[in-house]
Design a protein around this motif. Structure first.
Motif, short mmCIF file in Angstrom:
data_model
loop_
_atom_site.label_atom_id
_atom_site.label_comp_id
_atom_site.label_asym_id
_atom_site.label_seq_id
_atom_site.Cartn_x
_atom_site.Cartn_y
_atom_site.Cartn_z
N ARG A 55 0.97 -0.99 0.01
CA ARG A 55 -0.06 -0.05 0.15
C ARG A 55 0.93 1.21 -0.09
O ARG A 55 0.66 2.36 -0.61
CB ARG A 55 -0.91 0.01 1.20
N CYS A 59 0.25 2.32 -3.69
CA CYS A 59 -1.38 2.83 -3.39
C CYS A 59 -1.11 4.27 -2.84
O CYS A 59 -2.13 4.71 -2.11
CB CYS A 59 -1.95 1.89 -2.87
N ASN A 62 -2.86 6.62 -5.23
CA ASN A 62 -4.24 5.96 -5.30
C ASN A 62 -4.79 6.56 -6.70
O ASN A 62 -6.06 6.77 -6.52
CB ASN A 62 -5.25 6.29 -4.11
N GLY A 68 -10.32 6.99 -5.43
CA GLY A 68 -9.61 7.01 -4.09
C GLY A 68 -10.51 6.60 -2.81
O GLY A 68 -11.65 6.32 -2.85
N ILE A 80 -6.62 -3.94 -1.07
CA ILE A 80 -5.85 -3.73 -2.31
C ILE A 80 -6.45 -4.31 -3.39
O ILE A 80 -6.28 -3.86 -4.59
CB ILE A 80 -4.27 -4.56 -2.04
N LEU A 83 -7.86 -1.72 -5.21
CA LEU A 83 -6.91 -0.32 -5.75
C LEU A 83 -6.20 -0.90 -6.76
O LEU A 83 -5.80 -0.10 -7.61
CB LEU A 83 -6.43 -0.17 -4.57
N LEU A 84 -5.72 -2.31 -7.11
CA LEU A 84 -5.03 -2.60 -8.17
C LEU A 84 -5.38 -3.91 -8.74
O LEU A 84 -6.47 -4.45 -8.44
CB LEU A 84 -3.43 -3.36 -7.34
N ASN A 124 1.83 3.38 -13.30
CA ASN A 124 0.57 2.68 -13.40
C ASN A 124 0.28 1.85 -14.61
O ASN A 124 -0.16 0.67 -14.45
CB ASN A 124 -0.81 3.62 -13.16
#
Length: 568
Positions: A55, A59, A62, A68, A80, A83-84, A124
């Protein structure tokens, strides 16, 4: 959905239409909707620490998914998995893989990219490409015969490595040997383009040339793999493709596989960790206690024999009493061995009786991706030729294990008896060991549930990460061990291997009851892992084999041809 090879089924990608969270509940290795709680407090601490590290690294801003945690009213951070993008179909595996990706991104990309711009768009994009590659490799992994790869093809390479090393060592130690360097003799028997020429201190140019050839080999492997796996749009981006290729070739294969995984002391440490992982703690403790008691008894016996004073001989007993005691001892020994044999046969028959309803190993290519497979008769009736797999008993694993312990030299009678049992199982009554026989199904089921169990993959990835990147850092957390420390690591590995073997089996195999003598013989067997340059031949062959099974296009076309086809 769980398919026939024991791997979890694919999961939807992040950002798909799956509800409020924007990412579906991803199934883990056991096929559950949510993550299982850790088995211990240590595992919980390691998982929480790993998640916090991922994280912080990936992240922090974010921006990967454009959503976010700010303004959402969440009291706890989003997982996670939201977020991923997913790397595989398992959350537990993704966490360990993202820990590796975090180390690579932090050490190889963010060190220079953050000096140019604070945005994370480029990072990213790299993560998205890595996620695409891992999902594509997972889909290809489902079509690979893992049983043949792990039990037949890789042991075959290991067996050839041990035979060549022992021959090179034996020939170079002769008094009239033409070649005194075992590296030269080994490389002449198993040449590899990445390891040519043999680096020697007398010719510094050979060291530089060999390093350049090894770097070229790594780039060819990675570029060919990316040419098959990457989508066309990402592959046409030369900058992004070059960066990903550099990460995979230099950071993972160069620094991790070629740089550290080929060291003999690290291989011995890995063997010790594997033994610690598969051996229960209680069993290891009991075995140590038994060996300590046996050592004490042995030393006491030697001390008594050396310090004993001559005593008066015992009065001779009648011959009838001696013969009666011998007959009674033989009788009870026969009873004990008979009970042992009957118990073993009973357990074997009970295990084989439960193997009949297991899935068949004769499957077609179309049914290999479906749960359970199909019978041979049904495949022929539908006009599809079944894929006949090699019997488990005929795979190279058994001959490799025999060669590893030099069974044909230490116990030739046992090697011959094992060959007779092998022939009876394959060609004897019932053909129980032939492909799709009762014994073959039982062994295949045991391999699938014990060795190829996806639940053990996260722990394996965590062990590999901590071994290659201690403390989640690129540089080694410790200095390379000294020669004395290398000997200690090797001796400790030999002691653990000796303790892992059953006591009676170790006595029969090494023809001695002393643990010190057994450890010395095991250290002699581990000599084939001493030289890092020779180990590279073994590791590079295994890497090439795995890549050819995952990306068979590399064996049909050259790297330049594959790249030219993708770029038009």
């Amino acid at each position: 959905m769980v398919i026939s090879d024991g791997l979890p089924g694919p999961r939807p990608m992040a950002g798909s239409d799956t509800g409020e969270t924007g990412n579906p509940a991803r199934s883990n290795v056991n096929g559950m909707q949510s993550e299982h709680p850790p088995n211990s407090r240590d595992d919980a601490f390691v998982d929480e620490d790993t998640e916090a590290f991922v994280r912080r690294t990936l992240c922090s801003q974010n921006t990967l998914l454009g959503a976010g945690e700010k303004g959402t009213g969440r009291s706890s951070p989003r997982p996670i998995s939201d977020l991923l993008p997913p790397l595989t179909s398992s959350n537990a595996i993704d966490l360990q893989l993202y820990a590796l990706v975090s180390i690579i991104i932090r050490e190889f990309v963010q060190t220079w990219y953050t000096r140019i711009t604070p945005d994370q768009v480029f990072v990213n994009e790299v993560i998205r490409i890595i996620a695409h590659c891992t999902r594509a490799l997972e889909q290809r992994l489902r079509e690979v015969d893992l049983e043949a790869l792990l039990l037949d093809e890789i042991p075959d390479i290991l067996s050839a490595h041990m035979a060549a090393f022992r021959l090179a060592k034996r020939e170079t130690t002769r008094q009239q040997a033409l070649i005194s360097d075992p590296r030269v003799l080994y490389h002449s028997m198993h040449p590899h383009p990445a390891l040519s020429p043999v680096p020697t201190e007398d010719q510094p140019s050979s060291i530089v040339e060999q390093r350049e050839n090894e770097s070229t080999w790594r780039q060819l492997l990675v570029q060919g793999t990316l040419a098959v796996i990457l989508p066309t749009d990402d592959f046409e981006n030369a900058c992004l493709r070059s960066l990903v290729a550099e990460i995979l070739a230099e950071m993972i294969i160069g620094n991790g596989v070629s740089g550290k995984a080929c060291e003999g002391w690290l291989l011995c440490e890995s063997i010790s960790k594997v033994i610690d992982g598969i051996q229960p703690a209680t069993t290891g403790t009991e075995r140590k206690i038994q060996e300590a008691h046996r050592s004490v008894r042995h030393n006491a016996m030697l001390h008594q024999m050396s310090n004993s004073e001559p005593t008066q001989p015992e009065p001779a007993r009648p011959a009838t009493m001696v013969s009666l005691a011998s007959v009674l001892g033989l009788f009870w020994s026969l009873i004990q061995y008979g009970i042992l044999v009957l118990s073993a046969l009973r357990g074997l028959l009970m295990a084989l009786s439960g193997a009949s309803p297991l899935a068949t190993r004769c499957v077609t290519r179309a049914s290999s991706l479906s749960a359970g497979g199909e019978d041979r008769e049904r495949a022929f009736a539908e006009g599809r030729e079944p894929v006949i797999k090699r019997p488990i008993l005929s795979m190279k694993l058994w001959s490799c294990a025999s060669q590893l312990v030099e069974l044909d030299l230490r116990m030739p009678w046992l090697a011959g008896f094992a060959s007779l049992l092998h022939w009876l199982a394959l060609a004897g009554p019932g053909r129980v060991g032939d492909t799709d026989g009762i014994l073959d199904r039982f062994l295949s089921h045991t391999v699938q549930t014990r060795i190829l169990n996806p639940a053990s993959v996260p722990a394996l990835l965590r062990t590999i990460r901590l071994a290659i990147f201690p403390n989640n850092a690129l540089g080694p957390a410790r200095q390379p061990p000294s020669p004395e420390e290398v000997k200690r690591i090797k001796k400790q590995c030999a002691q653990q291997l000796g303790a892992f073997l059953p006591a009676k089996a170790a006595v029969l195999l090494f023809a001695t009851e002393g643990t010190a003598s057994q450890c010395e013989q095991i250290e002699g067997l581990l000599d084939c892992l001493d030289d890092a340059y020779i180990n590279k031949h073994l590791v590079f062959q295994i890497v090439e084999l795995v890549l050819l099974r995952l990306v068979p296009e590399l064996g049909k076309s050259g790297v330049g041809e594959l790249i030219g086809d993708r770029l038009g």
